[in-house]
Scaffold this motif. Structure first.
Motif, PDB file in Angstrom:
ATOM      1  N   VAL A  43       0.855  -1.194   0.000  1.00 57.50           N
ATOM      2  CA  VAL A  43       0.000   0.000   0.000  1.00 57.50           C
ATOM      3  C   VAL A  43       0.889   1.241   0.000  1.00 57.50           C
ATOM      4  O   VAL A  43       1.905   1.282   0.708  1.00 57.50           O
ATOM      5  N   TYR A  44       0.487   2.235  -0.777  1.00 56.89           N
ATOM      6  CA  TYR A  44       1.201   3.514  -0.787  1.00 56.89           C
ATOM      7  C   TYR A  44       0.465   4.534   0.075  1.00 56.89           C
ATOM      8  O   TYR A  44      -0.681   4.870  -0.179  1.00 56.89           O
ATOM      9  N   ILE A  45       1.129   4.971   1.137  1.00 53.97           N
ATOM     10  CA  ILE A  45       0.650   6.099   1.943  1.00 53.97           C
ATOM     11  C   ILE A  45       1.847   7.017   2.173  1.00 53.97           C
ATOM     12  O   ILE A  45       2.856   6.589   2.728  1.00 53.97           O
ATOM     13  N   PRO A  46       1.776   8.267   1.738  1.00 52.91           N
ATOM     14  CA  PRO A  46       2.937   9.161   1.861  1.00 52.91           C
ATOM     15  C   PRO A  46       3.172   9.604   3.304  1.00 52.91           C
ATOM     16  O   PRO A  46       2.316   9.423   4.178  1.00 52.91           O
ATOM     17  N   ASN A  47       4.340  10.171   3.535  1.00 50.68           N
ATOM     18  CA  ASN A  47       4.588  10.843   4.806  1.00 50.68           C
ATOM     19  C   ASN A  47       3.761  12.121   4.839  1.00 50.68           C
ATOM     20  O   ASN A  47       3.237  12.577   3.819  1.00 50.68           O
ATOM     21  N   SER A  48       3.657  12.711   6.010  1.00 46.67           N
ATOM     22  CA  SER A  48       2.826  13.908   6.149  1.00 46.67           C
ATOM     23  C   SER A  48       3.650  15.104   6.594  1.00 46.67           C
ATOM     24  O   SER A  48       4.746  14.970   7.143  1.00 46.67           O
ATOM     25  N   ILE A  49       3.092  16.279   6.367  1.00 38.34           N
ATOM     26  CA  ILE A  49       3.684  17.536   6.820  1.00 38.34           C
ATOM     27  C   ILE A  49       2.967  17.962   8.092  1.00 38.34           C
ATOM     28  O   ILE A  49       1.757  17.739   8.238  1.00 38.34           O
ATOM     29  N   VAL A 153      11.491  17.245   2.812  1.00 36.39           N
ATOM     30  CA  VAL A 153      11.992  18.625   2.795  1.00 36.39           C
ATOM     31  C   VAL A 153      11.408  19.393   1.619  1.00 36.39           C
ATOM     32  O   VAL A 153      11.238  20.614   1.686  1.00 36.39           O
ATOM     33  N   LEU A 154      11.090  18.695   0.538  1.00 34.28           N
ATOM     34  CA  LEU A 154      10.462  19.356  -0.602  1.00 34.28           C
ATOM     35  C   LEU A 154       9.084  19.892  -0.230  1.00 34.28           C
ATOM     36  O   LEU A 154       8.753  21.053  -0.517  1.00 34.28           O
ATOM     37  N   ILE A 155       8.261  19.056   0.407  1.00 37.25           N
ATOM     38  CA  ILE A 155       6.914  19.525   0.733  1.00 37.25           C
ATOM     39  C   ILE A 155       6.950  20.591   1.827  1.00 37.25           C
ATOM     40  O   ILE A 155       6.083  21.459   1.880  1.00 37.25           O
ATOM     41  N   GLU A 156       7.982  20.546   2.685  1.00 36.21           N
ATOM     42  CA  GLU A 156       8.124  21.614   3.673  1.00 36.21           C
ATOM     43  C   GLU A 156       8.440  22.941   2.980  1.00 36.21           C
ATOM     44  O   GLU A 156       7.865  23.982   3.321  1.00 36.21           O
ATOM     45  N   ARG A 174      10.237  12.739  -7.753  1.00 42.46           N
ATOM     46  CA  ARG A 174       9.299  12.405  -8.836  1.00 42.46           C
ATOM     47  C   ARG A 174       7.890  12.213  -8.303  1.00 42.46           C
ATOM     48  O   ARG A 174       6.912  12.477  -8.995  1.00 42.46           O
ATOM     49  N   GLU A 175       7.796  11.747  -7.078  1.00 46.32           N
ATOM     50  CA  GLU A 175       6.497  11.524  -6.443  1.00 46.32           C
ATOM     51  C   GLU A 175       5.759  12.840  -6.190  1.00 46.32           C
ATOM     52  O   GLU A 175       4.536  12.908  -6.272  1.00 46.32           O
ATOM     53  N   ILE A 176       6.527  13.882  -5.904  1.00 49.68           N
ATOM     54  CA  ILE A 176       5.950  15.137  -5.417  1.00 49.68           C
ATOM     55  C   ILE A 176       5.858  16.209  -6.498  1.00 49.68           C
ATOM     56  O   ILE A 176       4.880  16.958  -6.565  1.00 49.68           O
ATOM     57  N   ILE A 177       6.874  16.301  -7.346  1.00 47.91           N
ATOM     58  CA  ILE A 177       6.957  17.395  -8.314  1.00 47.91           C
ATOM     59  C   ILE A 177       6.408  16.974  -9.680  1.00 47.91           C
ATOM     60  O   ILE A 177       6.823  15.950 -10.237  1.00 47.91           O
ATOM     61  N   GLN A 178       5.478  17.755 -10.188  1.00 52.27           N
ATOM     62  CA  GLN A 178       5.043  17.637 -11.582  1.00 52.27           C
ATOM     63  C   GLN A 178       5.787  18.739 -12.333  1.00 52.27           C
ATOM     64  O   GLN A 178       5.440  19.918 -12.213  1.00 52.27           O
ATOM     65  N   SER A 179       6.805  18.358 -13.084  1.00 51.87           N
ATOM     66  CA  SER A 179       7.736  19.327 -13.652  1.00 51.87           C
ATOM     67  C   SER A 179       7.040  20.354 -14.548  1.00 51.87           C
ATOM     68  O   SER A 179       6.245  20.000 -15.421  1.00 51.87           O
ATOM     69  N   GLY A 180       7.342  21.624 -14.283  1.00 50.68           N
ATOM     70  CA  GLY A 180       6.731  22.711 -15.021  1.00 50.68           C
ATOM     71  C   GLY A 180       5.432  23.187 -14.418  1.00 50.68           C
ATOM     72  O   GLY A 180       4.895  24.219 -14.807  1.00 50.68           O
ATOM     73  N   ASN A 181       4.940  22.426 -13.442  1.00 50.29           N
ATOM     74  CA  ASN A 181       3.684  22.779 -12.790  1.00 50.29           C
ATOM     75  C   ASN A 181       3.958  23.310 -11.381  1.00 50.29           C
ATOM     76  O   ASN A 181       3.889  24.513 -11.135  1.00 50.29           O
ATOM     77  N   ASN A 182       4.324  22.418 -10.463  1.00 52.11           N
ATOM     78  CA  ASN A 182       4.577  22.844  -9.081  1.00 52.11           C
ATOM     79  C   ASN A 182       6.064  22.792  -8.718  1.00 52.11           C
ATOM     80  O   ASN A 182       6.430  22.784  -7.542  1.00 52.11           O
ATOM     81  N   GLY A 183       6.921  22.728  -9.720  1.00 52.27           N
ATOM     82  CA  GLY A 183       8.362  22.679  -9.517  1.00 52.27           C
ATOM     83  C   GLY A 183       9.030  22.229 -10.804  1.00 52.27           C
ATOM     84  O   GLY A 183       8.379  22.144 -11.848  1.00 52.27           O
ATOM     85  N   ALA A 215       2.884  25.022  -5.960  1.00 52.30           N
ATOM     86  CA  ALA A 215       3.583  24.114  -5.036  1.00 52.30           C
ATOM     87  C   ALA A 215       2.865  24.080  -3.688  1.00 52.30           C
ATOM     88  O   ALA A 215       2.609  23.008  -3.127  1.00 52.30           O
ATOM     89  N   ARG A 216       2.532  25.252  -3.175  1.00 51.75           N
ATOM     90  CA  ARG A 216       1.840  25.341  -1.881  1.00 51.75           C
ATOM     91  C   ARG A 216       0.479  24.646  -1.934  1.00 51.75           C
ATOM     92  O   ARG A 216       0.092  23.953  -1.003  1.00 51.75           O
ATOM     93  N   GLU A 217      -0.212  24.823  -3.051  1.00 50.98           N
ATOM     94  CA  GLU A 217      -1.518  24.188  -3.212  1.00 50.98           C
ATOM     95  C   GLU A 217      -1.387  22.668  -3.233  1.00 50.98           C
ATOM     96  O   GLU A 217      -2.220  21.942  -2.668  1.00 50.98           O
ATOM     97  N   SER A 218      -0.322  22.162  -3.862  1.00 47.41           N
ATOM     98  CA  SER A 218      -0.175  20.714  -4.048  1.00 47.41           C
ATOM     99  C   SER A 218       0.172  19.970  -2.764  1.00 47.41           C
ATOM    100  O   SER A 218       0.000  18.746  -2.705  1.00 47.41           O
ATOM    101  N   VAL A 219       0.665  20.669  -1.739  1.00 48.83           N
ATOM    102  CA  VAL A 219       1.045  19.967  -0.509  1.00 48.83           C
ATOM    103  C   VAL A 219      -0.153  19.667   0.389  1.00 48.83           C
ATOM    104  O   VAL A 219      -0.002  18.971   1.398  1.00 48.83           O
ATOM    105  N   LYS A 220      -1.323  20.139   0.021  1.00 56.63           N
ATOM    106  CA  LYS A 220      -2.504  19.896   0.862  1.00 56.63           C
ATOM    107  C   LYS A 220      -2.811  18.417   1.009  1.00 56.63           C
ATOM    108  O   LYS A 220      -3.391  17.992   2.010  1.00 56.63           O
ATOM    109  N   LYS A 221      -2.404  17.618   0.010  1.00 54.17           N
ATOM    110  CA  LYS A 221      -2.670  16.172   0.105  1.00 54.17           C
ATOM    111  C   LYS A 221      -1.716  15.471   1.072  1.00 54.17           C
ATOM    112  O   LYS A 221      -1.854  14.264   1.306  1.00 54.17           O
TER     113      LYS A 221
END
Length: 242
Positions: A43-49, A153-156, A174-183, A215-221
């Motif tokens: 199962v994939y569950i990311p770390n949290s901020i 550290v990226l999501i922070e 790669r999991e966090i950044i959509q290149s050209g969009n939020n980074g 980027a700030r919007e994308s960390v809400k998940k």
């Protein structure tokens, strides 16, 4: 990260588990394949901020920042080499590196040899409040990790609205950044391509603002509430938690 002895130990340990929770979809796919003949479900569950700051960074200061353990896989020596190239174009930008580890003497030697003492600050290991303060006063986050399970550290940095640049060799990036969009993700650890992405962010303030906002919007998940709900759903599914 090509450490197959370690991966084999994980696989053997997990064969009799009901679930194995991984912090990236890449890891989930890898262990799904390794454990395909067992009963274990990956199962994939990311770390949290911890929290998303109320205020966003102004992105007006000529400061780069990078945070992490000073070990070879984090690529901080590569970061200094890339930063040296950036200085040839924009000599007024400084670099803050927060963290400590075995690579520190090598970084200090590079800084000394290339006359970067007035440009690069090695802050050593610092607590979260200190890191948050530096992130908030920075305009671009630079990651040069070779590997990264999950780029916390990226999501922070992104939570402060700071645009991030990373190499795509880091799975967590790669999991966090959509290149050209939020980074921005740079392929094949190409230093010149990395410099060009940073140059674009330096010279186009509106691009910095746009990327930072997304980027700030994308960390809400990755908020504690969202990630906790995923864990509770898994535990309810397993019958452990009611």
């Amino acid at each position: 990260h090509d450490n197959y002895k370690y991966a084999s130990n994980i696989t053997n340990s997990a064969k009799m588990l009901d679930y194995l929770v991984l912090v990236s979809s890449d890891l989930q796919k890898f262990y799904n394949n390794e454990l395909r003949k067992s009963k274990c479900i990956c199962v994939y569950i990311p770390n949290s901020i911890d929290k998303i700051p109320n205020e966003v960074a102004s992105l007006d200061k000529k400061r780069f920042v990078s945070v992490g353990r000073l070990s070879p896989e984090k690529g901080f020596l590569d970061l200094l080499k890339i930063y040296s190239k950036i200085l040839e174009i924009h000599p007024d930008w400084t670099l803050d590196i927060i963290g400590d580890g075995v690579e520190r003497p090598n970084l200090e030697n590079y800084i000394e040899k290339h006359n970067l003492k007035d440009k690069v600050t090695l802050h050593g290991f610092q607590g979260k409040d200190y890191i948050d303060k530096v992130l908030h006063e920075s305009s671009i986050y630079l990651m040069t990790s070779h590997t990264e399970s999950f780029g916390i550290v990226l999501i922070e940095a992104m939570s402060h609205g700071v645009p991030c640049v990373a190499f795509d060799s880091a799975e967590g990036a790669r999991e966090i950044i959509q290149s050209g969009n939020n980074g921005y993700l740079v392929k094949n650890r190409n230093f010149d391509a990395y410099v060009l992405k940073v140059k674009s962010l330096i010279e186009k303030k509106e691009e910095r603002k746009r990327i930072g906002k997304l980027a700030r919007e994308s960390v809400k998940k990755y908020t504690g509430e969202k990630v906790t709900s995923e864990w509770i759903s898994l535990l309810e599914e397993s019958g452990v938690y009611e």
